[in-house]
Structure formats: C-alpha cells, structure tokens
Write a protein that holds these residues in place. Structure first.
Motif, mmCIF file in Angstrom:
data_model
loop_
_atom_site.group_PDB
_atom_site.id
_atom_site.type_symbol
_atom_site.label_atom_id
_atom_site.label_comp_id
_atom_site.label_asym_id
_atom_site.label_seq_id
_atom_site.Cartn_x
_atom_site.Cartn_y
_atom_site.Cartn_z
ATOM 1 N N VAL A 134 0.864 -1.181 0.000
ATOM 2 C CA VAL A 134 0.000 0.000 0.000
ATOM 3 C C VAL A 134 0.902 1.232 0.000
ATOM 4 C CG1 VAL A 134 -1.681 1.286 1.386
ATOM 5 C CG2 VAL A 134 -1.832 -1.204 1.256
ATOM 6 N N ILE A 135 0.541 2.224 -0.817
ATOM 7 C CA ILE A 135 1.331 3.454 -0.879
ATOM 8 C C ILE A 135 0.604 4.549 -0.108
ATOM 9 C CG2 ILE A 135 2.409 5.185 -2.405
ATOM 10 C CD1 ILE A 135 3.504 2.374 -2.879
ATOM 11 N N MET A 136 1.390 5.312 0.681
ATOM 12 C CA MET A 136 0.832 6.419 1.441
ATOM 13 C C MET A 136 1.434 7.726 0.977
ATOM 14 S SD MET A 136 1.412 7.499 5.356
ATOM 15 C CE MET A 136 2.998 7.949 4.874
ATOM 16 N N PHE A 137 0.614 8.762 0.922
ATOM 17 C CA PHE A 137 1.113 10.100 0.595
ATOM 18 C C PHE A 137 0.595 11.083 1.633
ATOM 19 C CE2 PHE A 137 0.322 14.293 -1.273
ATOM 20 C CZ PHE A 137 1.606 14.628 -1.658
ATOM 21 N N GLY A 138 1.435 12.022 2.034
ATOM 22 C CA GLY A 138 0.985 13.056 2.968
ATOM 23 C C GLY A 138 1.961 14.198 3.020
ATOM 24 N N LEU A 139 1.589 15.237 3.766
ATOM 25 C CA LEU A 139 2.515 16.338 3.979
ATOM 26 C C LEU A 139 3.440 15.946 5.116
ATOM 27 C CD1 LEU A 139 0.112 19.384 3.682
ATOM 28 C CD2 LEU A 139 1.875 18.712 2.063
ATOM 29 N N GLY A 140 4.654 16.484 5.109
ATOM 30 C CA GLY A 140 5.642 16.088 6.109
ATOM 31 C C GLY A 140 5.389 16.684 7.483
ATOM 32 N N GLY A 141 6.152 16.207 8.433
ATOM 33 C CA GLY A 141 6.179 16.770 9.791
ATOM 34 C C GLY A 141 4.875 16.624 10.539
ATOM 35 N N VAL A 142 4.451 17.730 11.164
ATOM 36 C CA VAL A 142 3.284 17.758 12.054
ATOM 37 C C VAL A 142 2.023 17.259 11.348
ATOM 38 C CG1 VAL A 142 1.939 19.267 13.578
ATOM 39 C CG2 VAL A 142 4.315 19.824 13.064
ATOM 40 N N MET A 143 1.888 17.596 10.068
ATOM 41 C CA MET A 143 0.666 17.262 9.334
ATOM 42 C C MET A 143 0.400 15.757 9.349
ATOM 43 S SD MET A 143 -0.427 20.136 8.469
ATOM 44 C CE MET A 143 -1.488 20.228 7.054
ATOM 45 N N VAL A 144 1.460 14.973 9.194
ATOM 46 C CA VAL A 144 1.232 13.535 9.162
ATOM 47 C C VAL A 144 1.233 12.944 10.569
ATOM 48 C CG1 VAL A 144 3.652 12.938 8.746
ATOM 49 C CG2 VAL A 144 1.889 11.360 8.046
ATOM 50 N N GLU A 145 2.126 13.468 11.445
ATOM 51 C CA GLU A 145 2.254 12.887 12.782
ATOM 52 C C GLU A 145 1.046 13.193 13.656
ATOM 53 O OE1 GLU A 145 6.072 14.272 14.139
ATOM 54 O OE2 GLU A 145 7.003 13.263 12.419
ATOM 55 N N VAL A 146 0.605 14.440 13.616
ATOM 56 C CA VAL A 146 -0.489 14.840 14.512
ATOM 57 C C VAL A 146 -1.847 14.718 13.825
ATOM 58 C CG1 VAL A 146 -1.377 16.698 15.974
ATOM 59 C CG2 VAL A 146 1.086 16.456 15.648
ATOM 60 N N LEU A 147 -1.932 15.183 12.598
ATOM 61 C CA LEU A 147 -3.243 15.262 11.950
ATOM 62 C C LEU A 147 -3.607 14.017 11.144
ATOM 63 C CD1 LEU A 147 -2.985 18.996 10.819
ATOM 64 C CD2 LEU A 147 -4.047 18.084 12.869
ATOM 65 N N LYS A 148 -2.623 13.140 10.933
ATOM 66 C CA LYS A 148 -2.864 11.906 10.143
ATOM 67 C C LYS A 148 -3.531 12.229 8.801
ATOM 68 C CE LYS A 148 -1.910 9.241 13.891
ATOM 69 N NZ LYS A 148 -0.696 9.883 14.384
ATOM 70 N N ASP A 149 -3.086 13.314 8.200
ATOM 71 C CA ASP A 149 -3.656 13.767 6.924
ATOM 72 C C ASP A 149 -2.945 13.052 5.776
ATOM 73 O OD1 ASP A 149 -4.930 15.219 4.925
ATOM 74 O OD2 ASP A 149 -3.637 16.985 5.163
ATOM 75 N N VAL A 150 -3.361 11.816 5.501
ATOM 76 C CA VAL A 150 -2.690 11.036 4.461
ATOM 77 C C VAL A 150 -3.711 10.392 3.526
ATOM 78 C CG1 VAL A 150 -0.705 10.488 5.933
ATOM 79 C CG2 VAL A 150 -2.609 8.888 5.816
ATOM 80 N N SER A 151 -3.249 10.021 2.348
ATOM 81 C CA SER A 151 -4.089 9.236 1.436
ATOM 82 C C SER A 151 -3.374 7.923 1.134
ATOM 83 C CB SER A 151 -4.369 10.020 0.156
ATOM 84 O OG SER A 151 -3.171 10.470 -0.426
ATOM 85 N N LEU A 152 -4.165 6.899 0.847
ATOM 86 C CA LEU A 152 -3.619 5.546 0.655
ATOM 87 C C LEU A 152 -4.162 4.923 -0.621
ATOM 88 C CD1 LEU A 152 -4.366 4.327 4.288
ATOM 89 C CD2 LEU A 152 -2.074 4.695 3.392
ATOM 90 N N ARG A 153 -3.326 4.141 -1.301
ATOM 91 C CA ARG A 153 -3.792 3.355 -2.455
ATOM 92 C C ARG A 153 -3.038 2.019 -2.483
ATOM 93 N NH1 ARG A 153 -6.683 6.991 -2.633
ATOM 94 N NH2 ARG A 153 -7.698 8.065 -4.353
ATOM 95 N N ILE A 154 -3.719 1.024 -2.999
ATOM 96 C CA ILE A 154 -3.094 -0.290 -3.143
ATOM 97 C C ILE A 154 -2.261 -0.318 -4.421
ATOM 98 C CG2 ILE A 154 -3.573 -2.764 -3.450
ATOM 99 C CD1 ILE A 154 -6.281 -2.161 -1.967
ATOM 100 N N VAL A 155 -1.077 -0.939 -4.355
ATOM 101 C CA VAL A 155 -0.198 -1.124 -5.514
ATOM 102 C C VAL A 155 -0.875 -2.095 -6.498
ATOM 103 C CG1 VAL A 155 2.017 -2.179 -6.182
ATOM 104 C CG2 VAL A 155 1.909 -0.607 -4.222
ATOM 105 N N PRO A 156 -0.835 -1.887 -7.835
ATOM 106 C CA PRO A 156 -0.142 -0.813 -8.536
ATOM 107 C C PRO A 156 -0.930 0.502 -8.567
ATOM 108 C CG PRO A 156 -1.173 -2.289 -10.128
ATOM 109 C CD PRO A 156 -1.459 -2.855 -8.766
ATOM 110 N N VAL A 157 -0.203 1.599 -8.367
ATOM 111 C CA VAL A 157 -0.798 2.929 -8.375
ATOM 112 C C VAL A 157 -0.509 3.568 -9.738
ATOM 113 C CG1 VAL A 157 -0.784 5.200 -7.269
ATOM 114 C CG2 VAL A 157 -0.450 3.153 -5.883
ATOM 115 N N THR A 158 -1.558 3.932 -10.448
ATOM 116 C CA THR A 158 -1.393 4.584 -11.758
ATOM 117 C C THR A 158 -1.196 6.084 -11.561
ATOM 118 O OG1 THR A 158 -3.723 5.075 -12.002
ATOM 119 C CG2 THR A 158 -2.987 2.924 -12.807
ATOM 120 N N GLN A 159 -0.879 6.768 -12.648
ATOM 121 C CA GLN A 159 -0.697 8.215 -12.550
ATOM 122 C C GLN A 159 -1.994 8.899 -12.140
ATOM 123 O OE1 GLN A 159 0.328 10.442 -16.049
ATOM 124 N NE2 GLN A 159 0.322 12.275 -14.759
ATOM 125 N N LYS A 160 -3.105 8.370 -12.633
ATOM 126 C CA LYS A 160 -4.400 8.951 -12.291
ATOM 127 C C LYS A 160 -4.695 8.758 -10.797
ATOM 128 C CE LYS A 160 -9.024 9.459 -13.961
ATOM 129 N NZ LYS A 160 -9.745 8.802 -12.855
#
Ligand code: ADP
Ligand code: MG
Length: 232
Positions: A134-160
């Motif tokens: 699973v691939i995760m994307f988020g903003l660095g630092g406080v945003m991911v640690e405190v706010l858990k502001d992330v998105s997730l997708r299962i591999v394979p992840v296309t450009q779209k």
C-alpha cells in the motif's frame, strides 16, 4: 543489479532487516527515484573531503542500521558551511549517538547536499496482510504525525490514482502555493508516487519504505531521507 545485491547480501549476512539511510537511498536511486546526492564517510577526514566534493552547505547524519530516528539522538546536523563546521559536527554526532546508543553498529556518517527550503511531503510503502503493498502520501512533519492527513492506495498505483491521492489530502492547498509561497510540482509528485509503486512491485523483498521527507519545489521533488525495512 550488482550494487543492489551487494547491499541486500550484506544485510542478510549480518542478519538484519533494517537498511541504513545510505543503503536505502542507493536502492531507490537505482529505481529512478530522485534522491539528494549522499555519500558515506567513515572518518572525520573523509567527511570533510566529501563535503568539499559535494559543495557546501552540507548535512551530516549518523549512518547506522540500529538508529531509526536519527535526529532524536543528535544524529542530524543541517546547514554546515565549512570544513571546520563539518569536522565539529562529525565529532558531536559520534559522541552523542554513542552515548545514547552504546551498542549500535555505526557505519559512519552520511554527507549530503543541504536542500534548499521546499514543501515537505512524505511517501511511504507498507504491506497490508490482505491487500499487499500500500502506498501512502501526505505532507511532512506535524501534518502527518499529529493530523494523520494522508491518502492511501493499493499497488499498482497509476498516474491517475497518484493525482487523486495528492488532491484528496486536506493540506492540498499548501501544495498549490499558499499565501505567496511557491507551489509544489504536482506532476513531479505524481511521478514519484508511481515510481514508488513500481519499486514496491519490483522488489518484493522490501517490507517497508519511507521517503520522509521529500522536498517539493515548483519544478521538481527530491527525497532527502529514506528508510527501508526488508522482509525476514
Ligand atoms: P530522521 O527522520 O531520521 O530523524 P532526517 O534525515 O529525516 O532524519 O532529517 C531530519 C530533518 O532534517 C528532515 O525532516 C528535514 O527537515 C531535514 N533534512 C534532512 N536532510 C536534509 C537535507 N539534505 N537538506 C535539507 N534538510 C534536510
Ligand atoms: Mg526522516
């Protein structure tokens, strides 16, 4: 590839699953993932000569498979602008980490270019027992640690998929350039996410990958830290 198997063989022969920053960066770099130029110094003298080769300002970091959070142990020194500063930082990093982790195996210190300020984002890969990588994307630092502001997708992840992942985080406006700040290149981030997905597909022996942080600029994005955990 020769270097890749050398890194994996060494980890295996030492019965460890954690790769160092230098090893992790080398592996992802071979997969075409943009990484800040990074070299391993085994002595203070070598740290100084590599700094001159790379060009000041540089960053020094402890390079050990046993130290996961390098900055927590005084193991990261940023913005070193001269040979004297590099020499002092080398000594200080060694003494503070050896004090905190007396048993850690230390390969040396990584020497890398100091990246100019950018928007810090993170891309990670981990394995779900049901869905696999699973691939995760988020903003660095406080945003991911405190706010858990992330998105997730299962591999394979296309450009779209990557495009959607980037747009769906709450912090997306920050990437578009907030209050006069430079925006981040969305195409560069999409490419990186797709690249990490392909890396996960092609390297099943990798259990976890963390690119944290990646510095995003208006025309490119480049990882300044990398951490890989291998399968047993
Ligand atoms: P760790 O995550 O193990 O504590 P990092 O390598 O991520 O250590 O470094 C800590 C922080 O230092 C990063 O989050 C980033 O803000 C900054 N940093 C690390 N490497 C660089 C670099 N090459 N250029 C500029 N800033 C850096
Ligand atoms: Mg980090």
């Amino acid at each position: 590839m020769a270097l890749q198997s050398k890194i994996l063989d060494r980890a295996k022969s030492e019965a460890r699953t954690a790769l160092t920053e230098v090893e992790s960066k080398e592996l992802v770099k071979q997969a075409g993932i943009p990484i800040i130029e990074t070299k391993l110094a085994r002595s203070k003298k070598e740290a100084i000569s590599l700094s001159k080769e790379i060009g000041f300002p540089v960053v020094l970091k402890i390079n050990s498979p046993d130290i996961v959070h390098k900055s927590d142990s005084g193991g990261v020194r940023l913005g070193l602008a001269s040979a004297t500063q590099v020499g002092n930082a080398y000594r200080e990093i060694m003494s503070s980490t050896k004090q905190k982790y007396p048993k850690a195996i230390i390969h040396g210190v990584s020497v890398q270019k100091m990246a100019p300020p950018g928007i810090e984002v993170i891309i990670g890969m981990s394995k779900d027992p049901q869905f696999g990588p699973v691939i995760m994307f988020g903003l660095g630092g406080v945003m991911v640690e405190v706010l858990k502001d992330v998105s997730l997708r299962i591999v394979p992840v296309t450009q779209k998929d990557a495009q959607e992942m980037i747009k769906e985080i709450k912090g997306y406006p920050l990437l578009e350039g907030y209050r006069g700040q430079e925006p981040a290149s969305i195409p560069a981030l999409e490419e990186l996410i797709v690249n990490v997905s392909q890396f996960a597909e092609q390297n099943p022996q990798v259990k976890e990958l963390d690119l944290n942080p990646i510095f995003a600029y208006k025309d490119k994005a480049i990882a300044v830290d990398a951490r890989i955990i291998l399968e047993e």
